[in-house]
Design an enzyme around this catalytic site. Structure first.
Site, PDB file in Angstrom:
ATOM      1  N   ARG A 103      11.653  -5.913   4.864  1.00  0.00           N
ATOM      2  CA  ARG A 103      11.544  -4.475   5.134  1.00  0.00           C
ATOM      3  C   ARG A 103      12.141  -4.154   6.509  1.00  0.00           C
ATOM      4  NH1 ARG A 103       5.608  -1.911   4.805  1.00  0.00           N
ATOM      5  NH2 ARG A 103       5.399  -2.494   6.971  1.00  0.00           N
TER       6      ARG A 103
ATOM      7  N   ARG B 171      -0.137  -9.047  13.413  1.00  0.00           N
ATOM      8  CA  ARG B 171      -0.737  -8.014  12.550  1.00  0.00           C
ATOM      9  C   ARG B 171      -1.604  -8.649  11.467  1.00  0.00           C
ATOM     10  NH1 ARG B 171       4.734  -5.464  11.150  1.00  0.00           N
ATOM     11  NH2 ARG B 171       3.645  -4.410   9.461  1.00  0.00           N
TER      12      ARG B 171
ATOM     13  N   ARG C  46      11.522  -0.081  11.537  1.00  0.00           N
ATOM     14  CA  ARG C  46      10.233  -0.315  12.194  1.00  0.00           C
ATOM     15  C   ARG C  46      10.308  -1.561  13.056  1.00  0.00           C
ATOM     16  NH1 ARG C  46       5.048   0.284   8.359  1.00  0.00           N
ATOM     17  NH2 ARG C  46       4.284  -1.055  10.026  1.00  0.00           N
TER      18      ARG C  46
ATOM     19  N   ARG D 266      -9.752   0.459   9.031  1.00  0.00           N
ATOM     20  CA  ARG D 266      -9.319  -0.901   9.351  1.00  0.00           C
ATOM     21  C   ARG D 266     -10.336  -1.658  10.181  1.00  0.00           C
ATOM     22  NH1 ARG D 266      -3.360   0.025   8.828  1.00  0.00           N
ATOM     23  NH2 ARG D 266      -2.294  -1.908   9.266  1.00  0.00           N
TER      24      ARG D 266
ATOM     25  N   LYS E 223       0.825  -1.210   0.000  1.00  0.00           N
ATOM     26  CA  LYS E 223       0.000   0.000   0.000  1.00  0.00           C
ATOM     27  C   LYS E 223       0.862   1.264   0.000  1.00  0.00           C
ATOM     28  CE  LYS E 223      -2.273  -1.029   3.808  1.00  0.00           C
ATOM     29  NZ  LYS E 223      -1.741  -2.330   4.246  1.00  0.00           N
TER      30      LYS E 223
HETATM   31  P1  ADP Z   1       1.127  -2.228   7.998  1.00  0.00           P
HETATM   32  O1  ADP Z   1      -0.192  -2.129   7.304  1.00  0.00           O
HETATM   33  O2  ADP Z   1       2.256  -2.569   7.062  1.00  0.00           O
HETATM   34  O3  ADP Z   1       1.083  -3.091   9.215  1.00  0.00           O
HETATM   35  P2  ADP Z   1       0.860   0.511   8.975  1.00  0.00           P
HETATM   36  O4  ADP Z   1       1.963   1.495   8.980  1.00  0.00           O
HETATM   37  O5  ADP Z   1      -0.340   0.808   8.143  1.00  0.00           O
HETATM   38  O6  ADP Z   1       1.560  -0.825   8.543  1.00  0.00           O
HETATM   39  O7  ADP Z   1       0.344   0.262  10.464  1.00  0.00           O
HETATM   40  C1  ADP Z   1       1.231  -0.035  11.529  1.00  0.00           C
HETATM   41  C2  ADP Z   1       0.444  -0.225  12.837  1.00  0.00           C
HETATM   42  O8  ADP Z   1      -0.238   1.010  13.165  1.00  0.00           O
HETATM   43  C3  ADP Z   1      -0.676  -1.266  12.805  1.00  0.00           C
HETATM   44  O9  ADP Z   1      -0.193  -2.559  13.095  1.00  0.00           O
HETATM   45  C4  ADP Z   1      -1.617  -0.724  13.904  1.00  0.00           C
HETATM   46  O10 ADP Z   1      -1.145  -1.045  15.189  1.00  0.00           O
HETATM   47  C5  ADP Z   1      -1.514   0.766  13.756  1.00  0.00           C
HETATM   48  N1  ADP Z   1      -2.570   1.307  12.842  1.00  0.00           N
HETATM   49  C6  ADP Z   1      -2.365   1.880  11.628  1.00  0.00           C
HETATM   50  N2  ADP Z   1      -3.542   2.264  11.081  1.00  0.00           N
HETATM   51  C7  ADP Z   1      -4.504   1.919  11.975  1.00  0.00           C
HETATM   52  C8  ADP Z   1      -5.926   2.013  11.986  1.00  0.00           C
HETATM   53  N3  ADP Z   1      -6.594   2.560  10.973  1.00  0.00           N
HETATM   54  N4  ADP Z   1      -6.603   1.544  13.071  1.00  0.00           N
HETATM   55  C9  ADP Z   1      -5.949   1.012  14.098  1.00  0.00           C
HETATM   56  N5  ADP Z   1      -4.618   0.866  14.150  1.00  0.00           N
HETATM   57  C10 ADP Z   1      -3.894   1.304  13.117  1.00  0.00           C
END
Ligand code: ADP
Length: 193
Positions: free
Chosen positions: A128, A146, A134, A89, A14
């Site tokens: 990554r 996750r 991260r 999400r 994404k």
């Molecule tokens: P990825 O999709 O690769 O896991 P992101 O950077 O989108 O990475 O998200 C990292 C973390 O941030 C998620 O595992 C979650 O804990 C939190 N997070 C991100 N977006 C949301 C959301 N919309 N609702 C709840 N938690 C979120």
């Protein structure tokens, strides 16, 4: 206005595709993961609360991310459109987003859902983790948590938009350019309607 959700599990590409899409279509990129990591870097109370969930691979509470998105929408009153990445999400987030956009007399036009096999996701994320800095990408247990959160709470968000016939599935494996071209083809089809 053209508002797009780029959807898919962690590691589905994404972030990579968002960068290309925002520059081609002049959209504002709203990535909740990036917004949360900025809050953590600035050591805000919101960031500290979010970190405790993110470190375990769990979702941050809905009210926290909805508040962040609401402020980001208000901060960009003249946007030609938004690309939502990593949001919504959960069902509650999807409903909140629909309401916020409705107040601005707009809505979601298209959800593009990237499909990638689980073994490919894990290998991409571990890879990554070697360079991203991260902490949630380094540990395979957190990566699996996750992906489990995605199946438990997030994948149903596609059904929400499917009801309105707004979802297109895209094969998320192949070269970055091939995937980008598939995404652009769907956007082009939608925009020409
Ligand atoms: P990825 O999709 O690769 O896991 P992101 O950077 O989108 O990475 O998200 C990292 C973390 O941030 C998620 O595992 C979650 O804990 C939190 N997070 C991100 N977006 C949301 C959301 N919309 N609702 C709840 N938690 C979120």
């Amino acid at each position: 206005m053209f508002n797009l959700i780029l959807f898919g599990p962690p590691g589905s590409g994404k972030g990579t595709q968002s960068e290309k899409l925002i520059s081609k279509y002049g959209l504002i990129h709203l990535a909740t993961g990036d917004l949360l990591r900025s809050e953590i870097a600035a050591q805000t109370p919101l960031g500290m609360e979010a970190k405790s969930f993110m470190d375990k691979g769990e979702l941050v509470p809905d009210e926290v991310v909805i508040g962040m998105i609401s402020s980001a929408l208000d901060a960009n009153p003249d946007a030609g459109g938004f690309l939502f990445d990593g949001f919504p999400r959960t069902e509650a987030q999807a409903e909140a987003l629909d309401k916020l956009l409705k107040l601005k007399k707009t809505g979601i036009h298209l959800m593009l859902a990237l499909e990638v096999s689980e073994s490919e996701l894990i290998s991409r994320l571990l890879n990554r983790g070697k360079t991203s800095g991260r902490s949630d990408d380094v540990n395979e247990d957190i990566i699996r948590a996750r992906i489990a959160e995605y199946h438990k709470k997030t994948s149903a968000v596609a059904d929400h938009y499917r009801k309105f016939d707004k979802v297109k599935q895209i094969k998320g494996e192949g070269s970055i350019e091939e995937i980008f071209n598939s995404l652009c083809a769907e956007i082009g089809r939608k925009k020409s309607l």
